[in-house]
Motif scaffolding. Structure first.
Motif, PDB file in Angstrom:
ATOM      1  N   ALA A 111       0.843  -1.197   0.000  1.00 35.48           N
ATOM      2  CA  ALA A 111       0.000   0.000   0.000  1.00 35.48           C
ATOM      3  C   ALA A 111       0.878   1.247   0.000  1.00 35.48           C
ATOM      4  CB  ALA A 111      -0.910  -0.001   1.217  1.00 35.48           C
ATOM      5  N   GLY A 112       0.581   2.154  -0.913  1.00 37.98           N
ATOM      6  CA  GLY A 112       1.375   3.366  -1.045  1.00 37.98           C
ATOM      7  C   GLY A 112       2.354   3.314  -2.189  1.00 37.98           C
ATOM      8  N   VAL A 113       2.546   2.113  -2.774  1.00 38.01           N
ATOM      9  CA  VAL A 113       3.464   1.931  -3.899  1.00 38.01           C
ATOM     10  C   VAL A 113       2.676   1.368  -5.076  1.00 38.01           C
ATOM     11  CG1 VAL A 113       5.558   0.796  -4.724  1.00 38.01           C
ATOM     12  CG2 VAL A 113       5.368   1.453  -2.317  1.00 38.01           C
TER      13      VAL A 113
ATOM     14  N   VAL B 160      -0.997   7.272  16.630  1.00 37.64           N
ATOM     15  CA  VAL B 160      -2.351   7.412  17.166  1.00 37.64           C
ATOM     16  C   VAL B 160      -3.192   6.266  16.609  1.00 37.64           C
ATOM     17  CG1 VAL B 160      -4.354   8.923  17.383  1.00 37.64           C
ATOM     18  CG2 VAL B 160      -2.047   9.918  17.224  1.00 37.64           C
ATOM     19  N   LEU B 161      -3.838   5.513  17.496  1.00 36.87           N
ATOM     20  CA  LEU B 161      -4.577   4.316  17.100  1.00 36.87           C
ATOM     21  C   LEU B 161      -6.078   4.513  17.282  1.00 36.87           C
ATOM     22  CD1 LEU B 161      -2.365   1.629  18.911  1.00 36.87           C
ATOM     23  CD2 LEU B 161      -2.061   2.578  16.612  1.00 36.87           C
ATOM     24  N   SER B 162      -6.838   3.855  16.417  1.00 34.45           N
ATOM     25  CA  SER B 162      -8.295   3.916  16.540  1.00 34.45           C
ATOM     26  C   SER B 162      -8.910   2.656  15.944  1.00 34.45           C
ATOM     27  CB  SER B 162      -8.852   5.155  15.831  1.00 34.45           C
ATOM     28  OG  SER B 162      -8.469   5.177  14.469  1.00 34.45           O
ATOM     29  N   SER B 163     -10.161   2.415  16.285  1.00 32.48           N
ATOM     30  CA  SER B 163     -10.905   1.308  15.678  1.00 32.48           C
ATOM     31  C   SER B 163     -11.246   1.707  14.252  1.00 32.48           C
ATOM     32  CB  SER B 163     -12.180   1.024  16.464  1.00 32.48           C
ATOM     33  OG  SER B 163     -11.879   0.614  17.775  1.00 32.48           O
ATOM     34  N   PRO B 164     -11.014   0.828  13.278  1.00 29.07           N
ATOM     35  CA  PRO B 164     -11.289   1.190  11.883  1.00 29.07           C
ATOM     36  C   PRO B 164     -12.780   1.232  11.595  1.00 29.07           C
ATOM     37  CG  PRO B 164     -10.613  -1.095  12.026  1.00 29.07           C
ATOM     38  CD  PRO B 164     -10.457  -0.523  13.407  1.00 29.07           C
TER      39      PRO B 164
ATOM     40  N   ALA C  38     -10.134  -3.858   8.407  1.00 32.93           N
ATOM     41  CA  ALA C  38      -8.868  -3.901   9.122  1.00 32.93           C
ATOM     42  C   ALA C  38      -9.123  -4.175  10.596  1.00 32.93           C
ATOM     43  CB  ALA C  38      -8.129  -2.575   8.936  1.00 32.93           C
ATOM     44  N   ASP C  39      -8.059  -4.503  11.306  1.00 31.73           N
ATOM     45  CA  ASP C  39      -8.162  -4.753  12.738  1.00 31.73           C
ATOM     46  C   ASP C  39      -7.924  -3.488  13.547  1.00 31.73           C
ATOM     47  OD1 ASP C  39      -8.521  -7.544  12.331  1.00 31.73           O
ATOM     48  OD2 ASP C  39      -6.358  -7.761  12.058  1.00 31.73           O
ATOM     49  N   ILE C  40      -7.163  -2.560  12.980  1.00 33.97           N
ATOM     50  CA  ILE C  40      -6.789  -1.351  13.701  1.00 33.97           C
ATOM     51  C   ILE C  40      -6.372  -0.285  12.699  1.00 33.97           C
ATOM     52  CG2 ILE C  40      -4.322  -1.892  13.966  1.00 33.97           C
ATOM     53  CD1 ILE C  40      -4.663  -1.016  16.950  1.00 33.97           C
ATOM     54  N   GLU C  41      -6.578   0.965  13.059  1.00 31.20           N
ATOM     55  CA  GLU C  41      -6.192   2.070  12.178  1.00 31.20           C
ATOM     56  C   GLU C  41      -5.100   2.879  12.857  1.00 31.20           C
ATOM     57  OE1 GLU C  41      -8.257   5.538   9.396  1.00 31.20           O
ATOM     58  OE2 GLU C  41      -9.474   4.068  10.483  1.00 31.20           O
TER      59      GLU C  41
ATOM     60  N   ARG D 284      -4.771  -0.558   8.977  1.00 31.19           N
ATOM     61  CA  ARG D 284      -5.120   0.467   7.992  1.00 31.19           C
ATOM     62  C   ARG D 284      -4.321   1.724   8.309  1.00 31.19           C
ATOM     63  NH1 ARG D 284      -8.612   1.814   4.354  1.00 31.19           N
ATOM     64  NH2 ARG D 284      -9.911  -0.021   4.632  1.00 31.19           N
ATOM     65  N   HIS D 285      -3.630   2.248   7.281  1.00 36.53           N
ATOM     66  CA  HIS D 285      -2.897   3.504   7.419  1.00 36.53           C
ATOM     67  C   HIS D 285      -3.341   4.438   6.295  1.00 36.53           C
ATOM     68  CE1 HIS D 285      -0.309   2.253   4.066  1.00 36.53           C
ATOM     69  NE2 HIS D 285      -0.128   1.098   4.688  1.00 36.53           N
TER      70      HIS D 285
END
Length: 409
Positions: free
Chosen positions: A192-194, A305-309, A317-320, A372-373
Motif C-alpha cells: 500500500a502506497g506503492v 495514534v490508534l483507533s478502531s477502523p 482492518a483490525d486497527i487504524e 489500515r494507514h
C-alpha cells in the motif's frame, strides 16, 4: 538560521570535505539508490567510506543536501524533503565474531536531518531493511546464508548496528553457475502506497523486543499515565503504551487524544494540522522521558495514534494508525512502527491490544494483524514464545533498483 551561522556551517563542511578528500575518500562516491517498501534511500558500501565513522557526517549531509533551513526541499542533494526520503544505509562485511555467529552482512541505518544537520543512528528503518540483502548480494559483499533452489529464494542474515539485532530478508533469486541474482520484478506482492506489483521480500526481525531500551515494555507496564504540558493549556494526563520492538514507539488512542485537545473528534484532515502535530510531539517527548530516552531526539521514539477502523466489507482492518515521523504525519506507516504495533497488539493490556481485540472479535479473524494507514492496508505478524518473549516480527515488502553510479557530496 541566521546568515552568519549558515556561512560558518558552509565553511565547516567545506573544510571537512577537503580533509576527507585528501585522506582518500572519493568525491563523487559509489552509491546505489533503492526503494524499499515505502521509503527510498542511498545505499553505500562500508569499504568506500572512511574507516572512522566520526568522519561520515559531512558526507551524509552533502549526499542528502542538508541542512536546508530555508526551503526544506534538499534540492542540492538526493533527499526529498520528507523523512522517508532522507535516509542512508551503510552496508559492509560482518566482523569475524559476527561471521562466527552466522551473520552474512552488517549494516547501519542513518536518518539525515532535512532543515538541520542532525545525523541520527539511534534507530532502524524497516522499509529500507528489506533491501539490505539484495544490495549486499548485488555488491558482492556476501553470498546468502541459505538458498532454497526449489523455491527459488535466498535468505540473507543481517546484523543491524543501530539496534544490535538480527534481521533476515528472504527474496526471489535466479541461480546460474553457482551464483544467485536477486529478482525484484516478479508480480508477487503489492505494498500500500506503492503502485504496481513486485517480488515478495519477507522481512523478519528476530527477537525484536528491547531494540533500544533492552525491554519490550520499558516501564514494565502495558499502559502508562503520561503527564503532558501543552503551551497555553494546563497539564493533562493521557494513557499511552510504551513499547520497544524493532523501534521504540509511543501508542495512544485517538479518543484520548481528542479529550486531551478538547476536540469533539479529529477528522482525517486534522491530523496534518500544526495543533495536532505539536500536541502529538509533546506526548512523544513525555513518553521518551518515561522510556529513558532523549526527548530532544526527533527520530526516536516514534509515536502513533490508534483507533478502531470504520467498517469496510471489502478490506476490513483490525486497527487504524496515524503515525508521525520526525514531527510529520507519515503518508503510510514507518515499517518499524507497523511491526511494533503488530507486537504490541499481542501484549495483553496495551492500547493496541484493546482496540484490535474488538475488531477481531467482530470479524471473527485471527492470524496476521491488518493495519489500515493513510495509504492502505498492511499485514504484520508476531510470534511469541510460551514465556511471552517475542521471537519474531514479520512483514512482506517489495523493492526496486532505481539507480547505480556515483553521488557527489
Amino acid at each position: 538560521m541566521l546568515p552568519a551561522a549558515r556561512t560558518t556551517l558552509r565553511k565547516t563542511f567545506s573544510t571537512a570535505r577537503a580533509l576527507l578528500s585528501t585522506s582518500g575518500t572519493s568525491n563523487p562516491l559509489p552509491a546505489t539508490f533503492l526503494r524499499g517498501g515505502t521509503s527510498k534511500g542511498i545505499f553505500l558500501n562500508r569499504a568506500d567510506l572512511p574507516e572512522n565513522p566520526s568522519q561520515w557526517d559531512p558526507i551524509f549531509l552533502g549526499i542528502m543536501g542538508s541542512p536546508d533551513p530555508q526551503y526544506g526541499r534538499q534540492l542540492n542533494g538526493m533527499g526529498g524533503g520528507v523523512s522517508s526520503l532522507s535516509k542512508i544505509c551503510v552496508v559492509g562485511a560482518p566482523s569475524p565474531v559476527q561471521k562466527q555467529q552466522g551473520f552474512d552482512v552488517e549494516y547501519t541505518f542513518v536518518q539525515v536531518g532535512i532543515r538541520d544537520s542532525a545525523i541520527d543512528i539511534s534507530g532502524n528503518c524497516g522499509n529500507l531493511s528489506s533491501m539490505i540483502g539484495v544490495f549486499a548480494v548485488d555488491e558482492g559483499i556476501c553470498v546468502p546464508s541459505a538458498v532454497d533452489a526449489r523455491a527459488g529464494v535466498a535468505t540473507v542474515r543481517s546484523f543491524n548496528t543501530n539496534t544490535q539485532k538480527r534481521i533476515d530478508t528472504t527474496f526471489p533469486v535466479a541461480l546460474s553457475d553457482g551464483k544467485c541474482t536477486p529478482l525484484l520484478e516478479l508480480e508477487q506482492a503489492e505494498v500500500a502506497g506503492v503502485p504496481g506489483m513486485a517480488s515478495q521480500i519477507v522481512l523478519d526481525f528476530v527477537s525484536p523486543g528491547g531494540a533500544r531500551t533492552g525491554k519490550l515494555l520499558p516501564t514494565g507496564n502495558p499502559v502508562d499515565d503520561l503527564s503532558v504540558t501543552i503551551p497555553g493549556m494546563p497539564p493533562k494526563h493521557i494513557r499511552a503504551s510504551l513499547v520497544d520492538a524493532t523501534n521504540p514507539t509511543v501508542f495512544v488512542a485517538a479518543e484520548d487524544l481528542w479529550t486531551l485537545l478538547e476536540f469533539e473528534r479529529i477528522l482525517p484532515d486534522e491530523f496534518v494540522s500544526d495543533e495536532v502535530a505539536d500536541a502529538v510531539d509533546y506526548i512523544r517527548r513525555a513518553g521518551a522521558e518515561r522510556m529513558g530516552l532523549d526527548p530532544r531526539a526527533q527520530a526516536q521514539p516514534k509515536i502513533a495514534v490508534l483507533s478502531s477502523p470504520a467498517h469496510r466489507e471489502r478490506d476490513a482492518a483490525d486497527i487504524e494508525i496515524h503515525a508521525f515521523s520526525m514531527g510529520v504525519l507519515h503518508k503510510a506507516v514507518p515499517m518499524t512502527v507497523g511491526l511494533c504495533l503488530g507486537v504490541a497488539s499481542g501484549v495483553e493490556g496495551t492500547v493496541a491490544s484493546e482496540i484490535a481485540k474488538q475488531a477481531r472479535a467482530a470479524h471473527e479473524r485471527g492470524g496476521m494483524l491488518r493495519i489500515r494507514h493513510p495509504g492502505g492496508i498492511v499485514e504484520v505478524g508476531a510470534d511469541f514464545g510460551p514465556d511471552g518473549e517475542v521471537r519474531s516480527a514479520k512483514v512482506v515488502r517489495t523493492g526496486r533498483r532505481l539507480m547505480k553510479g556515483v553521488v557527489w557530496w
